[in-house]
Design an enzyme around this catalytic site. Structure first.
Site, short mmCIF file in Angstrom:
data_model
loop_
_atom_site.label_atom_id
_atom_site.label_comp_id
_atom_site.label_asym_id
_atom_site.label_seq_id
_atom_site.Cartn_x
_atom_site.Cartn_y
_atom_site.Cartn_z
N ASN A 9 0.87 -1.18 0.00
CA ASN A 9 0.00 0.00 0.00
C ASN A 9 0.91 1.23 0.00
O ASN A 9 1.48 1.57 1.03
CB ASN A 9 -0.89 -0.04 1.26
CG ASN A 9 -1.73 1.22 1.40
OD1 ASN A 9 -1.77 2.06 0.51
ND2 ASN A 9 -2.41 1.34 2.54
N LYS A 11 0.17 4.24 -0.23
CA LYS A 11 -0.45 5.43 0.38
C LYS A 11 -0.20 6.65 -0.52
O LYS A 11 -0.11 6.48 -1.74
CB LYS A 11 0.07 5.62 1.81
CG LYS A 11 -0.07 4.32 2.63
CD LYS A 11 0.07 4.49 4.10
CE LYS A 11 -0.11 3.15 4.79
NZ LYS A 11 -0.05 3.23 6.25
N HIS A 96 -9.41 1.00 4.82
CA HIS A 96 -8.13 1.18 5.53
C HIS A 96 -8.36 2.11 6.73
O HIS A 96 -9.18 3.02 6.67
CB HIS A 96 -7.09 1.78 4.57
CG HIS A 96 -5.72 1.75 5.16
ND1 HIS A 96 -5.28 2.72 6.04
CD2 HIS A 96 -4.70 0.87 5.02
CE1 HIS A 96 -4.04 2.42 6.42
NE2 HIS A 96 -3.67 1.29 5.82
N GLU A 98 -6.76 4.52 7.79
CA GLU A 98 -6.59 5.96 7.50
C GLU A 98 -7.86 6.51 6.85
O GLU A 98 -8.22 7.67 7.05
CB GLU A 98 -5.34 6.16 6.63
CG GLU A 98 -4.08 6.00 7.47
CD GLU A 98 -2.91 5.35 6.75
OE1 GLU A 98 -2.85 5.37 5.51
OE2 GLU A 98 -2.02 4.80 7.46
N GLU A 168 -5.15 -4.97 10.53
CA GLU A 168 -4.10 -3.98 10.76
C GLU A 168 -4.40 -3.23 12.07
O GLU A 168 -5.23 -2.31 12.08
CB GLU A 168 -4.07 -2.96 9.62
CG GLU A 168 -3.78 -3.55 8.27
CD GLU A 168 -3.24 -2.50 7.29
OE1 GLU A 168 -2.11 -2.67 6.84
OE2 GLU A 168 -3.95 -1.52 7.03
N GLY A 174 2.71 2.35 10.78
CA GLY A 174 3.64 3.47 10.64
C GLY A 174 4.36 3.85 11.92
O GLY A 174 5.00 4.90 12.00
N SER A 214 3.72 -2.16 10.29
CA SER A 214 5.17 -2.22 10.47
C SER A 214 5.78 -3.58 10.10
O SER A 214 6.69 -4.05 10.77
CB SER A 214 5.55 -1.81 11.90
OG SER A 214 5.11 -0.50 12.17
P1 13P Z 1 3.23 0.37 7.74
O1 13P Z 1 3.75 -0.89 7.14
O2 13P Z 1 3.95 1.60 7.29
O3 13P Z 1 3.10 0.27 9.23
O4 13P Z 1 1.72 0.56 7.17
C1 13P Z 1 0.84 -0.50 7.23
C2 13P Z 1 -0.37 -0.16 6.46
O5 13P Z 1 -1.12 0.73 6.81
C3 13P Z 1 -0.62 -0.90 5.22
O6 13P Z 1 -1.90 -0.66 4.75
#
Ligand code: 13P
Length: 251
Positions: A9, A11, A96, A98, A168, A174, A214
């Protein structure tokens, strides 16, 4: 038999020229590899068409990061399922954290998006997961259950088999703080049992459940070796070909 799926992803990262460089690096590195997983990249909308052209005849699949559930019309800023199909997407990430926390997406909205993706022959990567506060107050299982029950409302047995679930935990996204393999496996098993209750044990057994938060090459093996962890949804580590493929090799 369910399969391992490793999805990146991206982002809101990578402009067009950066995307071309990253896709080319990923594609070339896996061209002669026999990977034990499906490898998926999900770049921003603006780079999907170019990505699709670059990935033609490669073993890397394409996904988008979001879509809207309406067919077309006055929805400024939104992108439809048909548009994603027309540029060669196979997958779409939906729900997601976010999208849920920053853009206020509800389980009901996500459910509509999942239904539209399925009827448009896009495979949803359906994200769920608890916040730090929810984990600390002991409501992880309640939150995850509600997200699944409401997100999958009125989804048939045939259709649910096309969905990839991505667990997740929001506190691990992150932050560099990965869930331990035990913490992740506990929730994955809970999700699988819930899917068995909602559908059947046979169906639950066929559904890929990814872990995200992560994930890096150095923790991928221990996470992916858990019986109910069938892949990864990768954020930060997917922006470099080497680390993304390091995770894929863990399969
Ligand atoms: P990270 O791997 O940066 O923690 O992000 C995970 C994520 O949100 C994947 O959709």
């Amino acid at each position: 038999m369910r399969k391992y799926i490793i999805a990146g992803n991206w982002k809101m990262n990578m402009n067009l020229s950066e995307s071309i460089a990253l896709i080319s690096a990923i594609k070339n590195s896996v061209a002669n590899e026999k990977l034990n997983c499906e490898l998926v990249i999900c770049p921003p909308f603006t780079n999907l068409e170019t990505a699709s052209a670059l990935l033609k005849d490669s073993n890397v699949k394409l996904g988008a990061q979001n879509m809207y559930y309406e067919e077309n019309g006055a929805f400024t800023g939104e992108v439809s399922a048909a548009m994603l199909k027309s540029v060669g997407c196979k997958y779409v990430i939906l729900g997601h954290s976010e999208r849920r926390t920053i853009f206020g997406e509800s389980n009901q909205l996500i459910n509509k998006k999942i239904k539209k993706a399925l009827s448009s022959e896009l495979l949803p990567i359906f994200c769920i997961g608890e916040t730090l506060e929810e984990r600390e107050t002991g409501t992880t299982f309640d939150v995850v259950k509600k997200q699944i029950v409401e997100g999958l409302s009125e989804i048939s047995e045939t259709d649910v088999l096309k969905i990839v679930v991505a667990y997740e935990p929001v506190w691990a996204i992150g932050t560099g703080k990965t869930a331990s393999k035990e913490q992740a496996e506990e929730v994955h098993l809970f999700i699988r049992n819930l899917l068995a209750e909602l559908y059947s044990a046979e169906i639950a057994n066929e559904i890929t459940i990814q872990y995200g938060g992560s994930v890096k090459p150095d923790n991928a093996v221990e996470l992916l070796s858990q019986p109910n962890i069938d892949g990864a949804l990768v954020g930060g580590a997917c922006l470099k070909a080497e680390s993304f493929l390091g995770i894929a090799k863990a399969c």
